[in-house]
Design an enzyme around this catalytic site. Structure first.
Site, PDB file in Angstrom:
ATOM      1  N   SER A 103     -55.098-143.149  33.459  1.00  0.00           N
ATOM      2  CA  SER A 103     -54.030-143.804  34.237  1.00  0.00           C
ATOM      3  C   SER A 103     -53.962-143.212  35.653  1.00  0.00           C
ATOM      4  O   SER A 103     -53.732-143.945  36.622  1.00  0.00           O
ATOM      5  CB  SER A 103     -52.672-143.698  33.524  1.00  0.00           C
ATOM      6  OG  SER A 103     -52.211-142.378  33.490  1.00  0.00           O
ATOM      7  N   LEU A 147     -63.951-126.783  32.333  1.00  0.00           N
ATOM      8  CA  LEU A 147     -63.965-125.883  33.487  1.00  0.00           C
ATOM      9  C   LEU A 147     -65.059-126.326  34.453  1.00  0.00           C
ATOM     10  O   LEU A 147     -66.145-126.735  34.036  1.00  0.00           O
ATOM     11  CB  LEU A 147     -64.262-124.471  32.977  1.00  0.00           C
ATOM     12  CG  LEU A 147     -63.807-123.292  33.812  1.00  0.00           C
ATOM     13  CD1 LEU A 147     -62.294-123.306  34.024  1.00  0.00           C
ATOM     14  CD2 LEU A 147     -64.213-121.984  33.100  1.00  0.00           C
ATOM     15  N   ILE A 148     -64.762-126.250  35.748  1.00  0.00           N
ATOM     16  CA  ILE A 148     -65.750-126.675  36.757  1.00  0.00           C
ATOM     17  C   ILE A 148     -66.751-125.535  37.002  1.00  0.00           C
ATOM     18  O   ILE A 148     -66.352-124.403  37.266  1.00  0.00           O
ATOM     19  CB  ILE A 148     -65.020-127.034  38.075  1.00  0.00           C
ATOM     20  CG1 ILE A 148     -64.091-128.239  37.845  1.00  0.00           C
ATOM     21  CG2 ILE A 148     -66.002-127.341  39.189  1.00  0.00           C
ATOM     22  CD1 ILE A 148     -64.784-129.512  37.428  1.00  0.00           C
ATOM     23  N   LEU A 206     -60.967-132.114  31.470  1.00  0.00           N
ATOM     24  CA  LEU A 206     -60.569-130.941  30.696  1.00  0.00           C
ATOM     25  C   LEU A 206     -61.594-129.820  30.646  1.00  0.00           C
ATOM     26  O   LEU A 206     -61.340-128.782  30.054  1.00  0.00           O
ATOM     27  CB  LEU A 206     -60.182-131.381  29.267  1.00  0.00           C
ATOM     28  CG  LEU A 206     -59.073-132.438  29.236  1.00  0.00           C
ATOM     29  CD1 LEU A 206     -58.716-132.807  27.802  1.00  0.00           C
ATOM     30  CD2 LEU A 206     -57.825-131.975  29.987  1.00  0.00           C
ATOM     31  N   ASN A 209     -56.917-130.731  41.538  1.00  0.00           N
ATOM     32  CA  ASN A 209     -56.558-131.024  40.152  1.00  0.00           C
ATOM     33  C   ASN A 209     -55.069-131.329  40.059  1.00  0.00           C
ATOM     34  O   ASN A 209     -54.286-130.925  40.917  1.00  0.00           O
ATOM     35  CB  ASN A 209     -56.881-129.803  39.275  1.00  0.00           C
ATOM     36  CG  ASN A 209     -56.657-130.069  37.784  1.00  0.00           C
ATOM     37  OD1 ASN A 209     -56.824-131.201  37.307  1.00  0.00           O
ATOM     38  ND2 ASN A 209     -56.288-129.039  37.047  1.00  0.00           N
ATOM     39  N   ASP A 255     -56.408-123.543  36.150  1.00  0.00           N
ATOM     40  CA  ASP A 255     -55.043-123.684  36.678  1.00  0.00           C
ATOM     41  C   ASP A 255     -54.585-122.543  37.590  1.00  0.00           C
ATOM     42  O   ASP A 255     -53.391-122.278  37.688  1.00  0.00           O
ATOM     43  CB  ASP A 255     -54.035-123.826  35.519  1.00  0.00           C
ATOM     44  CG  ASP A 255     -54.371-125.013  34.636  1.00  0.00           C
ATOM     45  OD1 ASP A 255     -54.910-125.996  35.167  1.00  0.00           O
ATOM     46  OD2 ASP A 255     -54.097-124.950  33.419  1.00  0.00           O
ATOM     47  N   HIS A 290     -51.882-130.885  37.252  1.00  0.00           N
ATOM     48  CA  HIS A 290     -51.476-130.299  35.974  1.00  0.00           C
ATOM     49  C   HIS A 290     -50.061-130.788  35.661  1.00  0.00           C
ATOM     50  O   HIS A 290     -49.187-130.769  36.537  1.00  0.00           O
ATOM     51  CB  HIS A 290     -51.510-128.771  36.062  1.00  0.00           C
ATOM     52  CG  HIS A 290     -51.280-128.132  34.728  1.00  0.00           C
ATOM     53  ND1 HIS A 290     -52.252-128.071  33.748  1.00  0.00           N
ATOM     54  CD2 HIS A 290     -50.170-127.559  34.195  1.00  0.00           C
ATOM     55  CE1 HIS A 290     -51.751-127.481  32.678  1.00  0.00           C
ATOM     56  NE2 HIS A 290     -50.501-127.171  32.914  1.00  0.00           N
ATOM     57  N   GLU A 346     -46.492-138.330  38.437  1.00  0.00           N
ATOM     58  CA  GLU A 346     -47.936-138.348  38.753  1.00  0.00           C
ATOM     59  C   GLU A 346     -48.311-139.617  39.513  1.00  0.00           C
ATOM     60  O   GLU A 346     -49.057-139.568  40.503  1.00  0.00           O
ATOM     61  CB  GLU A 346     -48.763-138.225  37.465  1.00  0.00           C
ATOM     62  CG  GLU A 346     -48.615-136.857  36.817  1.00  0.00           C
ATOM     63  CD  GLU A 346     -49.531-136.629  35.637  1.00  0.00           C
ATOM     64  OE1 GLU A 346     -49.834-135.470  35.367  1.00  0.00           O
ATOM     65  OE2 GLU A 346     -49.936-137.601  34.967  1.00  0.00           O
TER      66      GLU A 346
END
Ligand code: GAR
Length: 196
Positions: free
Chosen positions: A16, A90-91, A88, A105, A148, A107, A177
Site C-alpha cells: 500500500s 537488512l540492506i 524486511l 525507510n 532501524d 517504520h 503513512e
C-alpha cells in the site's frame, strides 16, 4: 528537459505504501519511480506495480547478499535513491556504500521504541497495545547497516486509547503513512535542509 531523480522501491508485501508513492509521483516534474524490487515472487506489491506500468524485479537471498547483480542493475538504471516500503531484509553494505544517505525507510512506530529485527507490521502494533502506550506513530529515517538505527528525518504521532486493538492502531498508522511518506521523500530529494 533535465533528467528526473530516479527512485527504486523495495517492498516485501502488500504494497500500500509503494502504490501510494507511485501514485503521488506519477507525472511529477522532477522525480520518477523507475522500478519496484521484491524478495517475494507472490507479493501483492508486484501486481499493484504492474498495474501502473512500472517494471518489477524479484530476487532471492543468495542473489541479494552474495552477488552484485542488484547493485549493478540499479547502477545501469541510473537510480539515485532507494525507498524501502515494507521491505524486511537488512540492506547489504555494498548498497549502503553506493547510496550514502540515499536509502529511506519507514517504520510504523516512534523509533527508537519498537524497532529492531523482527519488529515489523502487526508485531509493532501488538507491542504498542501490550505495553499500554499512550501514543504511537511513524518514523521515516535513513538506512544504515543496523535495523532501524539510521538518522530520523520525520516523525508523526497519533494517540492510542486503552480500548484500541492492534488492528485499530494499524489503521491509524496507515493513515499517517499515506499522508506523510511521499511528502517526506519529496522534501528529502528537493529540499533536504527543511528536514534538518
Ligand atoms: C508498513 O506499515 C511499514 O511501515 C511497515 O510495513 C508495512 C508495509 O505495509 N514496515 C516495517 O514494519 C519495517 N520494519 P504495505 O506493504 O502495505 O506498504
Amino acid at each position: 528537459m533535465s533528467q528526473k531523480i530516479k527512485i527504486a522501491i523495495f517492498a516485501s508485501g502488500n504494497g500500500s505504501n509503494a502504490e501510494n508513492i507511485i501514485t503521488y509521483f506519477n507525472n511529477h516534474p522532477s522525480i520518477a519511480i523507475s522500478i519496484v524490487l521484491s524478495n517475494k515472487a507472490d507479493a501483492y506489491v508486484l501486481q499493484r506495480t504492474s498495474k501502473h506500468g512500472i517494471k518489477t524485479r524479484v530476487f532471492g537471498r543468495d542473489e541479494f547478499y552474495n552477488s552484485s547483480a542488484i547493485l549493478e542493475e540499479l547502477k545501469d538504471d541510473n537510480i539515485d535513491y532507494i525507498v524501502l516500503a515494507g521491505f524486511l531484509w537488512l540492506i547489504p553494505e555494498s548498497l549502503i556504500t553506493h547510496f550514502p544517505n540515499r536509502i529511506i525507510n519507514i517504520h510504523p512506530a516512534l523509533l527508537p521504541k519498537h524497532g529492531g529485527k523482527g519488529m515489523y507490521g502487526m508485531h509493532v502494533h501488538e507491542a504498542v497495545v501490550a505495553q499500554h502506550d499512550k501514543e504511537t506513530g511513524i518514523t521515516i529515517h535513513l538506512v544504515n547497516s543496523r535495523y532501524d538505527e539510521g538518522r530520523v528525518l520525520f516523525q508523526a504521532k497519533t494517540p492510542v486509547s486503552p480500548e484500541d486493538t492492534a488492528d485499530e492502531v494499524a489503521a491509524k498508522i496507515h493513515t499517517l503513512e499515506m499522508t506523510y511518506f511521499p511528502k517526506t521523500i519529496e522534501q528529502l530529494l528537493l529540499k533536504p535542509e527543511s528536514l534538518e
